[in-house]
Write a protein that holds these residues in place. Structure first.
Motif, PDB file in Angstrom:
ATOM      1  N   THR A  15      -4.935   4.506  -7.137  1.00  0.00           N
ATOM      2  CA  THR A  15      -5.730   3.507  -6.429  1.00  0.00           C
ATOM      3  C   THR A  15      -6.959   4.175  -5.828  1.00  0.00           C
ATOM      4  O   THR A  15      -7.038   5.402  -5.737  1.00  0.00           O
ATOM      5  N   ASP A  16      -7.904   3.358  -5.424  1.00  0.00           N
ATOM      6  CA  ASP A  16      -9.051   3.892  -4.691  1.00  0.00           C
ATOM      7  C   ASP A  16      -8.593   4.374  -3.321  1.00  0.00           C
ATOM      8  O   ASP A  16      -7.610   3.877  -2.765  1.00  0.00           O
ATOM      9  N   PHE A  44       0.849  -1.188   0.000  1.00  0.00           N
ATOM     10  CA  PHE A  44       0.000   0.000   0.000  1.00  0.00           C
ATOM     11  C   PHE A  44       0.887   1.241   0.000  1.00  0.00           C
ATOM     12  O   PHE A  44       2.027   1.202   0.470  1.00  0.00           O
ATOM     13  N   SER A  45       0.355   2.334  -0.503  1.00  0.00           N
ATOM     14  CA  SER A  45       1.057   3.600  -0.360  1.00  0.00           C
ATOM     15  C   SER A  45       1.057   3.980   1.114  1.00  0.00           C
ATOM     16  O   SER A  45       0.222   3.495   1.890  1.00  0.00           O
ATOM     17  N   PRO A  46       1.984   4.841   1.548  1.00  0.00           N
ATOM     18  CA  PRO A  46       2.005   5.237   2.963  1.00  0.00           C
ATOM     19  C   PRO A  46       0.672   5.810   3.440  1.00  0.00           C
ATOM     20  O   PRO A  46       0.238   5.540   4.568  1.00  0.00           O
ATOM     21  N   GLU A  47       0.002   6.583   2.577  1.00  0.00           N
ATOM     22  CA  GLU A  47      -1.269   7.196   2.969  1.00  0.00           C
ATOM     23  C   GLU A  47      -2.359   6.146   3.175  1.00  0.00           C
ATOM     24  O   GLU A  47      -3.116   6.199   4.155  1.00  0.00           O
ATOM     25  N   GLN A  48      -2.440   5.191   2.250  1.00  0.00           N
ATOM     26  CA  GLN A  48      -3.471   4.158   2.370  1.00  0.00           C
ATOM     27  C   GLN A  48      -3.170   3.213   3.531  1.00  0.00           C
ATOM     28  O   GLN A  48      -4.078   2.769   4.243  1.00  0.00           O
ATOM     29  N   TYR A  49      -1.899   2.924   3.736  1.00  0.00           N
ATOM     30  CA  TYR A  49      -1.511   2.048   4.846  1.00  0.00           C
ATOM     31  C   TYR A  49      -1.882   2.684   6.184  1.00  0.00           C
ATOM     32  O   TYR A  49      -2.411   2.016   7.083  1.00  0.00           O
ATOM     33  N   GLU A  50      -1.634   3.968   6.312  1.00  0.00           N
ATOM     34  CA  GLU A  50      -1.994   4.668   7.546  1.00  0.00           C
ATOM     35  C   GLU A  50      -3.503   4.639   7.761  1.00  0.00           C
ATOM     36  O   GLU A  50      -3.978   4.448   8.889  1.00  0.00           O
ATOM     37  N   ALA A  51      -4.270   4.810   6.687  1.00  0.00           N
ATOM     38  CA  ALA A  51      -5.729   4.767   6.801  1.00  0.00           C
ATOM     39  C   ALA A  51      -6.198   3.395   7.281  1.00  0.00           C
ATOM     40  O   ALA A  51      -7.118   3.290   8.105  1.00  0.00           O
ATOM     41  N   ARG A  57      -6.032  -7.515  -9.686  1.00  0.00           N
ATOM     42  CA  ARG A  57      -6.484  -8.856 -10.067  1.00  0.00           C
ATOM     43  C   ARG A  57      -6.487  -8.963 -11.586  1.00  0.00           C
ATOM     44  O   ARG A  57      -7.211  -8.256 -12.272  1.00  0.00           O
ATOM     45  N   ARG A  58      -5.680  -9.862 -12.081  1.00  0.00           N
ATOM     46  CA  ARG A  58      -5.653 -10.180 -13.507  1.00  0.00           C
ATOM     47  C   ARG A  58      -5.480 -11.694 -13.629  1.00  0.00           C
ATOM     48  O   ARG A  58      -4.402 -12.196 -13.883  1.00  0.00           O
ATOM     49  N   GLY A  59      -6.573 -12.415 -13.415  1.00  0.00           N
ATOM     50  CA  GLY A  59      -6.494 -13.862 -13.313  1.00  0.00           C
ATOM     51  C   GLY A  59      -6.103 -14.245 -11.899  1.00  0.00           C
ATOM     52  O   GLY A  59      -6.831 -14.918 -11.196  1.00  0.00           O
ATOM     53  N   ASP A  60      -4.938 -13.790 -11.474  1.00  0.00           N
ATOM     54  CA  ASP A  60      -4.492 -13.953 -10.097  1.00  0.00           C
ATOM     55  C   ASP A  60      -4.275 -12.552  -9.535  1.00  0.00           C
ATOM     56  O   ASP A  60      -4.656 -11.561 -10.147  1.00  0.00           O
ATOM     57  N   LEU A  61      -3.648 -12.470  -8.393  1.00  0.00           N
ATOM     58  CA  LEU A  61      -3.357 -11.180  -7.783  1.00  0.00           C
ATOM     59  C   LEU A  61      -1.873 -10.896  -7.950  1.00  0.00           C
ATOM     60  O   LEU A  61      -1.032 -11.717  -7.589  1.00  0.00           O
ATOM     61  N   ARG A  62      -1.535  -9.745  -8.520  1.00  0.00           N
ATOM     62  CA  ARG A  62      -0.133  -9.401  -8.766  1.00  0.00           C
ATOM     63  C   ARG A  62       0.059  -7.910  -8.544  1.00  0.00           C
ATOM     64  O   ARG A  62      -0.892  -7.140  -8.433  1.00  0.00           O
ATOM     65  N   PHE A  63       1.341  -7.494  -8.493  1.00  0.00           N
ATOM     66  CA  PHE A  63       1.638  -6.077  -8.419  1.00  0.00           C
ATOM     67  C   PHE A  63       1.267  -5.395  -9.734  1.00  0.00           C
ATOM     68  O   PHE A  63       1.387  -5.987 -10.811  1.00  0.00           O
ATOM     69  N   LYS A  64       0.845  -4.157  -9.634  1.00  0.00           N
ATOM     70  CA  LYS A  64       0.543  -3.380 -10.826  1.00  0.00           C
ATOM     71  C   LYS A  64       1.820  -3.047 -11.581  1.00  0.00           C
ATOM     72  O   LYS A  64       2.866  -2.808 -10.977  1.00  0.00           O
ATOM     73  N   ILE A 112      -7.930  -4.540  -1.638  1.00  0.00           N
ATOM     74  CA  ILE A 112      -7.288  -4.662  -2.944  1.00  0.00           C
ATOM     75  C   ILE A 112      -7.442  -3.387  -3.774  1.00  0.00           C
ATOM     76  O   ILE A 112      -6.461  -2.908  -4.359  1.00  0.00           O
ATOM     77  N   PRO A 113      -8.643  -2.785  -3.854  1.00  0.00           N
ATOM     78  CA  PRO A 113      -8.760  -1.544  -4.636  1.00  0.00           C
ATOM     79  C   PRO A 113      -7.851  -0.419  -4.141  1.00  0.00           C
ATOM     80  O   PRO A 113      -7.468   0.451  -4.921  1.00  0.00           O
ATOM     81  N   ALA A 114      -7.500  -0.441  -2.850  1.00  0.00           N
ATOM     82  CA  ALA A 114      -6.653   0.617  -2.289  1.00  0.00           C
ATOM     83  C   ALA A 114      -5.178   0.233  -2.260  1.00  0.00           C
ATOM     84  O   ALA A 114      -4.353   0.984  -1.744  1.00  0.00           O
TER      85      ALA A 114
END
Length: 211
Positions: A137-138, A78-85, A121-128, A114-116
């Motif tokens: 991200t959301d 997660f980005s630092p902002e999303q992780y803090e949230a 998700r592209r078949g499986d879950l991977r890094f963008k 996941i949205p944040a």
């Protein structure tokens, strides 16, 4: 859930604590009376407003942060902002005194992760990839609030059931995850496993990203 909807007793077995949590929360919702579902729906809507307006005033959850760091080190999902949230929302969830409401709210948090995140998700879950990450991200708080509102509305429309669902092999699961890392975002307080670890384990992500 289909068997439960027919008024019978269904059995399930799963080693993933995240899946177990979601299944139990969904089955619980099916057993609530109309009055209780309406009451819990109102509480979830009130929580959505708290999440939007007051999450920033809550402390970051130290145990979840410690669990995440112990599990992943310098890897960042997660980005630092999303992780803090996320850490602050865990503290919000801890203040919910009705267990069933907290379980449903934790499901809302699960579906917002996941949205944040920096995963896709592209078949499986991977890094963008870089081009995917540039789209952003959301916002976790917004996604969490929207999920709470969605679940609250679903409670009004849900058809109750007199069936039940039972888990097979719980003792083995408890032994496996009794690692003393501290409470996670989506698990009940008796299980010591981080939500991030559960989320990644669920999708069997093998990639590793360090900064």
């Amino acid at each position: 859930m289909t068997i439960m909807g027919l008024g019978k007793t269904g059995l399930f077995s799963d080693v993933n604590p995240l899946c177990i949590h979601v299944i139990k929360a969904k089955s619980l919702a099916r057993t609530l009376s109309h009055e209780t579902r309406c009451e819990y729906s109102e509480k979830l809507l009130a929580l959505a407003k708290v999440a939007k307006d007051k999450t920033a005033s809550y402390l970051k959850h130290e145990k979840l942060d410690g669990s995440y760091r112990a599990t992943f080190g310098k890897s960042e999902f997660f980005s630092p902002e999303q992780y803090e949230a996320i850490l602050r929302v865990r503290s919000v969830l801890d203040q919910i005194d009705i267990t069933a409401v907290r379980q449903l709210a934790e499901v809302a948090a699960i579906r917002s992760l996941i949205p944040a995140s920096r995963l896709i998700r592209r078949g499986d879950l991977r890094f963008k990839r870089e081009d995917e990450e540039r789209r952003g991200t959301d916002d976790f708080i917004e996604a969490f609030s929207a999920s709470l509102e969605l679940i609250a509305n679903d409670l009004h429309e849900l058809k109750p059931s007199n069936g039940s669902i039972l888990q097979v092999g719980m003792s083995a699961l408890e032994n496996r995850y009794n690692d003393g890392l501290g409470s996670g975002l989506v698990l009940d307080h008796s299980q010591n496993k981080t939500v991030a670890a559960s989320m990644i384990a669920e999708k069997n992500v093998s990639g590793h990203r360090s900064y």
